[in-house]
Enzyme design. Sequence first.
Site, PDB file in Angstrom:
ATOM      1  N   LYS A  57       0.823  -1.210   0.000  1.00  0.00           N
ATOM      2  CA  LYS A  57       0.000   0.000   0.000  1.00  0.00           C
ATOM      3  C   LYS A  57       0.862   1.267   0.000  1.00  0.00           C
ATOM      4  O   LYS A  57       0.605   2.221  -0.743  1.00  0.00           O
ATOM      5  CB  LYS A  57      -0.926   0.004   1.216  1.00  0.00           C
ATOM      6  CG  LYS A  57      -1.740   1.287   1.365  1.00  0.00           C
ATOM      7  CD  LYS A  57      -2.625   1.549   0.150  1.00  0.00           C
ATOM      8  CE  LYS A  57      -3.216   2.947   0.171  1.00  0.00           C
ATOM      9  NZ  LYS A  57      -4.122   3.183   1.293  1.00  0.00           N
ATOM     10  N   CYS A  84      -3.168  10.378   1.732  1.00  0.00           N
ATOM     11  CA  CYS A  84      -2.439   9.202   1.230  1.00  0.00           C
ATOM     12  C   CYS A  84      -1.123   9.599   0.591  1.00  0.00           C
ATOM     13  O   CYS A  84      -0.056   9.345   1.133  1.00  0.00           O
ATOM     14  CB  CYS A  84      -3.305   8.436   0.226  1.00  0.00           C
ATOM     15  SG  CYS A  84      -4.713   7.603   0.971  1.00  0.00           S
TER      16      CYS A  84
END
Length: 407
Positions: free
Chosen positions: A201, A255
């Site tokens: 991720k 993010c």
Amino acid sequence: MINVIGLGYIGLPTALMLAAHGMDIVGTDYSKELIDTLKVGKTTFKEKGIEELFQKALDNGITFTTEYQRTDIYIVSVPTPYDSFSKKVDAKYIEAAVKQVLAVCEKGATVVIESTVSPGTIDKYVRPIVESAGFSIGTDLHLVHAPERIIPGNMVYELLHNNRTIGADEREIGEKVKKIYASFCQGEIIVTDIRTAEMTKVVENTFRDINIAYANELAKICRSDNMDVYEIIRIANKHPRVNILSPGPGVGGHCISVDPWFLVGDYPGLANIILAARKINDSMPEFVLERIHDIMKEKGMTDVRRVGLYGLTYKENVDDMRESPTLQMLESMEKHLCGNLVKIYDPFIVKDVVPNQMHSLDEFLEAVDLVVLMVGHNEIKQNMKKLNNKIVLDTRHICELEGTYHI
């Protein structure tokens, strides 16, 4: 029953999606105000398709509370900021959530961490908490990492269609959790180990950050020598194996602007390209400020109060301001004692969050001479003619009016 912990931008859509597809869901958040809002049938942020999803989840019996539930499945989706000094992940919210889970969970429960974390976070922070509480991992409690893969503005679609990764110590537990996500996820769901899932991720978001940094550095190079970066990118992208992104005023959101720092903090001296990309992208708000200064000088403008920033969110058509380039730029302007002078407007931000914030496009345009397009909301794209008599600095390459300035 599944207890979803943390009902923010990731946890709430996940809880609603699971409930809408037949799972027995209780959503938990420490914020009583947030829970009270959800209990009366109101969502806490704007998002395409979220209202319809919310209604379906309500029809299927989803409930909301500030209390952790006694059950055998938990999905933890709490914030994971980074320490501004060390650049390492700050796992305090995950630690707090896991401790409260351990206080109520059934024996043999599975705790799924959805929050994005740096590689090794579960080993360093979660396992010691579980073991110190007297739980045997793999018997009394099972740990899983299933990092989210959605983005504000398209959450509902991406929840349904994006591929997912499930990291687990035991294959059997990984497959069990896979079935839960397969209740709604139409993408491929890969089961692997926890550390690989953590790294995957972070690597995904870091890849995007580096690509954005390349475009932003090109913009700086081209500006220094009076070249059109957009024309250069357009032509370069005609090559079948080249796909350069468009430059912009910086990188926001929780993010891309955060996750690469995890690698920088954990692997100092090794994450060199990643660090350079972070520095480039973090420098862009200041670069936009320099462009504003140069344009004001060229146009003979002396009153900063006639400068307007369009857009407070970090991307178009969402109400998410986390780490937004505009907020970064305002923070920089405060150092120059002019952060509270410029006018600000964003159609998605109703409450006053910054000084001189306006609440209609017409009011905003009436108050300014120089408009800085920080975000490409549909509203401004559909009203470009209203900028005809304005000086325009377009940081998003959305304005085709003659005389428009670009970064």
